[in-house]
Design a protein around this motif. Structure first.
Motif, PDB file in Angstrom:
ATOM      1  N   ASN A 355       0.856  -1.266   0.226  1.00 43.35           N
ATOM      2  CA  ASN A 355      -0.099  -0.046   0.002  1.00 43.35           C
ATOM      3  C   ASN A 355       0.782   1.262   0.072  1.00 43.35           C
ATOM      4  OD1 ASN A 355      -2.337   1.338   0.020  1.00 43.35           O
ATOM      5  ND2 ASN A 355      -3.085   0.504   1.811  1.00 43.35           N
ATOM      6  N   SER A 356       0.147   2.510   0.041  1.00 44.80           N
ATOM      7  CA  SER A 356       1.174   3.560  -0.156  1.00 44.80           C
ATOM      8  C   SER A 356       0.692   4.706   0.958  1.00 44.80           C
ATOM      9  CB  SER A 356       0.841   4.457  -1.222  1.00 44.80           C
ATOM     10  OG  SER A 356      -0.511   4.963  -1.621  1.00 44.80           O
ATOM     11  N   THR A 363      -2.861   8.046   4.828  1.00 41.98           N
ATOM     12  CA  THR A 363      -3.363   7.364   3.889  1.00 41.98           C
ATOM     13  C   THR A 363      -3.635   8.017   2.458  1.00 41.98           C
ATOM     14  OG1 THR A 363      -4.553   5.519   3.097  1.00 41.98           O
ATOM     15  CG2 THR A 363      -5.509   6.956   4.641  1.00 41.98           C
ATOM     16  N   ASP A 367      -6.115   4.841  -1.656  1.00 42.74           N
ATOM     17  CA  ASP A 367      -5.558   3.425  -0.998  1.00 42.74           C
ATOM     18  C   ASP A 367      -6.768   2.735  -0.752  1.00 42.74           C
ATOM     19  OD1 ASP A 367      -2.993   4.176  -1.607  1.00 42.74           O
ATOM     20  OD2 ASP A 367      -2.732   4.811   0.481  1.00 42.74           O
ATOM     21  N   THR A 373      -2.700  -6.846   3.067  1.00 41.97           N
ATOM     22  CA  THR A 373      -1.347  -5.622   2.773  1.00 41.97           C
ATOM     23  C   THR A 373      -0.208  -6.166   3.493  1.00 41.97           C
ATOM     24  OG1 THR A 373      -2.825  -4.137   1.829  1.00 41.97           O
ATOM     25  CG2 THR A 373      -0.867  -3.613   2.716  1.00 41.97           C
ATOM     26  N   SER A 376       3.958  -0.906   3.477  1.00 41.29           N
ATOM     27  CA  SER A 376       3.833   0.279   2.654  1.00 41.29           C
ATOM     28  C   SER A 376       5.138   1.056   2.169  1.00 41.29           C
ATOM     29  CB  SER A 376       2.976   1.191   3.535  1.00 41.29           C
ATOM     30  OG  SER A 376       1.686   0.673   3.959  1.00 41.29           O
ATOM     31  N   THR A 406      -0.768   3.685  -6.024  1.00 41.17           N
ATOM     32  CA  THR A 406      -0.089   2.667  -5.426  1.00 41.17           C
ATOM     33  C   THR A 406       0.812   2.314  -6.601  1.00 41.17           C
ATOM     34  OG1 THR A 406      -1.744   1.399  -5.743  1.00 41.17           O
ATOM     35  CG2 THR A 406      -1.574   2.114  -3.751  1.00 41.17           C
ATOM     36  N   ALA A 409       4.004   2.773  -5.514  1.00 34.93           N
ATOM     37  CA  ALA A 409       4.493   2.411  -4.320  1.00 34.93           C
ATOM     38  C   ALA A 409       5.353   1.247  -4.761  1.00 34.93           C
ATOM     39  CB  ALA A 409       3.455   2.205  -3.638  1.00 34.93           C
ATOM     40  N   PHE A 467      -1.840  -0.093   6.495  1.00 35.98           N
ATOM     41  CA  PHE A 467      -0.325   0.104   6.306  1.00 35.98           C
ATOM     42  C   PHE A 467       0.295  -1.239   6.325  1.00 35.98           C
ATOM     43  CE2 PHE A 467      -1.464   4.361   7.701  1.00 35.98           C
ATOM     44  CZ  PHE A 467      -1.328   5.070   6.729  1.00 35.98           C
TER      45      PHE A 467
END
Length: 652
Positions: A355-356, A363, A367, A373, A376, A406, A409, A467
Motif C-alpha cells: 500500500n502507499s 493514507t 488507497d 497488505t 507500505s 499505488t 508504491a 499500512f
C-alpha cells in the motif's frame, strides 16, 4: 493525416468496454493448445502450420502446452470461433484447444479525491517517530547529485512539499553500507519501458525483456498523444534510474537492472499473456513488479485465472534456481469504497501486497485497505503543493515529478527488495516476506479518519489495516538480510470447515467457530503462522454490504472484507473466495478461530439478507519457531528480538 492505428485502438477499446460492461463474454484470437505426449516446440510449430494458426510460445516452459494465435480471427468477438477450434482438435496430436477469453486489467493510477476532505486541512494526530538505524558514524556516504534528487522525498524526506522529516524509505543507510542493487533484475510488467532513456539505458536488461503484446523482444511503449503508455517507464525509473549522470533523479536500487515485459498495452488481457509474462526467464529475473490489477471500481471481484496462478506458484517454487521469484503487487487505487481482498493478485499469499502513504504519513485517498497488505511505501505528497508527486523518469528522455498512486508504491518496494537480495543472494521468497514484517516500521504513519488504528497481534507485532506492518525501511532490511539464516520448512494445514447453511441480515450478524489443533502430531503441523486463508462461499441481496471479521486463538481480529457500497451484485456472491490475512503473523495457530459475518447498513437504510454456505480455514506456517537461528539484538531489530523472546516463552 489520420492516425489509423490510434483510431483502431480507440474503437477496439470502446467495443470491449461495452461488451464487458454488459456482461458479454469477450473472445480473442488466442488459443491454449495442449498436445498429446511430449511433442515439444517443433511439433507445436508443425501443428500450427498445418491448421493455419501462428505459433507463439510454450506455456510455462512446457513441452505439451502452447500459445497459438490466428490472424483471420478478430482480436475481439462475442462468439466463439468454433470452426477454428474444431480444426485444431481434429489434428491427431492435439489433446485440447481452448480459445481465450478477454478481460480487463487496469493500471493503478492517481484519483485526485480524498473523500471530500482537502489534504491540506488534515493534521497529524498523536505523531510517533520510529527509531531508525543510524550507521552514519560507521560508513562514509556522499549524497547523489542528480538534479531531481532533492525532490525525491520518498528517498530522503527533509520536509519538502509539506512532508514529515525522516518519513522515507531510509535508503541512504543501505547505500552507505554499500548496497545498490548490483546484479539484481526487476521486471516491470506494464505497458513497456523507454529503454533508450538516458537514465535507464545502462541499467536495462535487454536479455530478460520481451513484448507480449507484439510478440517480439523490444518492449518499447506504443506512442499515444496523451502519453498514456508512460506508466512502465515511470515505474522503471523508481527502481533503477542511474546515479550522478545529471539526468532526472536516482532509483532506489540505482545499480540494479530493469527488464521490460510489455503486456498491458492492449484493450484486453488473456490468461495466456499474463501467465507467460509472470514466468518469463524466472532464473534471470529476481523480482516481478506489477502496478495493475482488476478494475478499481469498488464492485469487481477478480483475480488470476488458472494458468496465471500456475505461473506464480511455479515462480515461487522454482524461480531464481529454487529460491523463488518475488512478486510485488500494488494493493489498488479503489479508495475507501473498495477492498484489496477482492483483488486475487494483491490478496495472494504468493505476492507481496504494497500500500502507499503520503509524505506526511497519511493514507492517500485512493488507497484500498485490506488484511492481506504486508507493508507500505510512498505514492504522492500533498496534492496542493508543487512537485509533491514521485519524481522519476518519463517517456522520450523526459522526467516527471507527478507519478503517483499505488502504481508508484510497488516499484519502490521492488527497489528495496533488490537491495536486500544483493545483501544476501540466498534469500527465498518467504525470507523476503518475513524480513519485510520484521523491519517495516510504524514511523509516523496514521489514518487521518481514525478508522484504522495500530494494534499488536498475539506475537507482539504491530500492524495496521491500512499500512500492514508499516513503512519499509531499506537500511534495516539490508542489515537483517545480510545476517539472515534459512527458515524452517513451510507447511499448510486444513484446520476445518463449517458447511451449515445459515441466514444473516442487516445488523444481524452470524458467528461461527472452528476449533483446531493445527494438525498437531502430523507431518504438516503448523505452530507458527505466516498466512491464513478463509475460503468462504456465500451470497446476499447486496454483496457490497457484506462485512467479515476473523479472530485468531490469540485474539487478533482481522477485517477480511470491508463494506464496498458500489458492489450491487445479488447473484454471484463469493464462491470459495480465498480471503487472506497477514495480521496473525508469528502467532500460535492452535485453538478457536471465529468468523463473524454481517450485512452493514446500505444506501437509503435498505435491509438486506444473505445466505452462508461454507467456510474452510487454511493455516500456513512452520512447525518449529522461525526465528530461533536468527541473530538479533534489541537495539537494531526490536521486532525480531521481541518475537523470539515470546516464542521461547510459549515453548516453555
Amino acid at each position: 493525416m489520420v492516425n489509423l492505428g490510434k483510431w483502431t485502438s480507440l474503437i477496439v477499446s470502446i467495443f470491449i468496454n461495452i461488451y464487458l460492461s454488459c456482461g458479454t463474454e469477450v473472445l480473442t484470437n488466442h488459443w491454449l493448445v495442449e498436445l498429446e505426449g511430449e511433442g515439444g516446440i517443433d511439433a507445436a510449430k508443425a501443428v500450427a502450420k498445418r491448421t493455419g494458426f501462428n505459433y507463439v510460445s510454450p506455456l510455462l516452459g512446457s513441452q505439451r502446452e502452447f500459445h497459438f494465435t490466428h490472424s483471420a480471427v478478430p482480436h475481439i468477438r462475442t462468439r466463439r470461433s468454433i470452426i477454428h477450434t474444431r480444426k485444431l482438435k481434429a489434428h491427431p496430436m492435439v489433446k485440447k484447444a481452448i480459445q481465450q477469453t478477454g478481460f480487463r486489467r487496469a493500471k493503478r493510477g492517481f484519483k485526485p479525491k480524498i473523500r471530500g476532505v482537502p489534504v491540506s486541512e488534515i493534521r497529524l494526530k498523536d505523531p510517533e517517530s520510529a527509531k531508525l538505524l543510524d550507521y552514519s558514524k560507521s560508513y562514509s556516504y556522499a549524497e547523489p547529485q542528480d538534479p531531481l534528487f532533492q525532490k525525491e522525498w520518498y528517498l530522503k524526506n527533509v520536509g519538502q512539499s509539506g512532508g514529515k522529516p525522516g518519513l522515507d524509505l531510509n535508503v541512504e543507510i543501505a547505500w552507505a553500507m554499500g548496497y545498490t542493487g548490483k546484479d539484481v533484475t526487476t521486471a516491470i510488467m506494464d505497458d513497456g519501458i523507454d529503454y533508450l532513456h538516458e537514465d535507464l539505458k545502462n541499467n536495462y536488461n535487454a536479455k530478460a525483456s520481451y513484448d507480449f503484446s507484439s510478440n517480439d523482444p523490444y518492449p518499447y511503449p506504443r506512442y499515444t498523444d496523451t502519453w498514456f503508455n508512460s506508466h512502465g517507464t515511470r515505474c522503471a525509473g523508481e527502481v533503477a534510474a542511474a546515479r550522478d549522470n545529471n539526468v532526472c533523479g536516482v532509483g532506489v536500487a540505482y545499480n540494479s537492472k530493469v527488464a521490460g515485459l510489455r503486456m498491458l498495452d492492449q484493450p484486453f488481457m488473456t490468461d495466456l499473456i499474463e501467465a507467460n509474462a509472470m514466468s518469463h526467464m524466472p532464473n534471470d529475473i529476481d523480482i516481478y513488479s506489477a502496478s495493475w490489477g482488476p478494475t478499481d471500481d469498488g464492485k469487481t471481484v477478480d483475480g488470476p485465472r488458472n494458468m496465471t496462478m500456475r505461473a506464480i506458484v511455479k515462480g515461487v517454487n522454482e524461480g531464481r534456481h529454487g529460491k523463488g521469484n518475488i512478486y510485488v503487487w500494488a494493493s489498488g487505487d479503489g479508495g475507501a469504497d473498495d477492498d484489496c481482498n477482492c483483488d486475487g493478485y494483491a490478496a495472494s499469499m504468493w505476492t507481496v501486497s504494497i500500500n502507499s502513504a503520503t509524505n506526511d504519513g497519511q493514507t492517500a485517498g485512493y488507497d484500498e485497505s485490506c488484511s492481506s497488505t504486508l507493508a507500505s511505501t510512498f505514492s504522492n505528497g500533498k496534492s496542493t503543493l508543487r512537485d509533491a508527486g514521485v519524481a522519476t523518469t518519463d517517456l522520450y528522455n523526459n522526467c516527471t515529478t507527478t507519478h503517483s498512486g499505488t502504481s508508484a508504491a510497488a516499484p519502490e518496494a521492488a527497489g528495496v527488495y533488490a537491495l536486500a537480495i544483493e545483501a544476501n543472494r540466498e534469500l527465498t521468497w518467504r525470507d523476503v516476506q518475513h524480513i519485510t514484517v520484521l523491519t517495516s516500521k510504524r514511523n509516523r504513519l496514521f489514518d487521518p479518519y481514525l478508522k484504522h488504528h495500530w494494534k499488536f497481534n498475539g506475537a507482539g507485532l504491530q500492524f495496521n489495516h491500512l499500512f500492514g506492518y508499516g513503512v519499509m525501511d531499506a537500511g534495516a532490511m539490508v542489515d537483517l538480510s545480510r545476517k539472515w539464516k534459512p527458515l524452517p520448512e513451510r507447511f499448510h494445514c486444513t484446520a476445518g470447515s463449517v458447511t451449515e447453511k445459515m441466514q444473516f441480515g442487516t445488523n444481524q450478524p452470524i458467528q461461527m467457530h472452528i476449533d483446531t489443533d493445527a494438525c498437531s502430531g502430523k507431518s504438516n503441523e503448523v505452530n507458527y503462522l505466516e498466512h491464513v486463508q478463509a475460503f468462504v462461499t456465500l451470497k446476499s441481496t447486496y454483496r457490497g454490504n457484506i462485512v467479515m471479521f476473523i479472530t485468531s486463538p490469540m485474539n487478533t481480529t482481522s477485517m477480511i472484507l470491508s463494506q464496498r457500497p458500489n458492489d450491487d451484485d445479488h447473484k454471484n456472491g463469493f464462491t470459495r473466495w480465498p480471503f487472506m490475512t497477514t495480521h496473525t503473523w508469528a502467532e500460535n495457530a492452535r485453538g478457536r478461530w471465529k468468523l463473524q459475518i454481517t450485512l452493514a447498513e446500505g444506501k437509503n437504510n435498505a435491509v438486506d439478507t444473505g445466505s452462508f454456505f461454507e467456510w474452510t480455514l487454511i493455516l500456513h506456517g512452520t512447525k518449529t519457531a522461525p526465528y530461533d537461528n536468527q541473530v538479533s539484538d534489541e537495539e537494531n531489530h526490536n521486532k525480531l528480538f521481541k518475537v523470539k523472546r515470546l516464542h521461547k516463552t510459549l515453548k516453555a
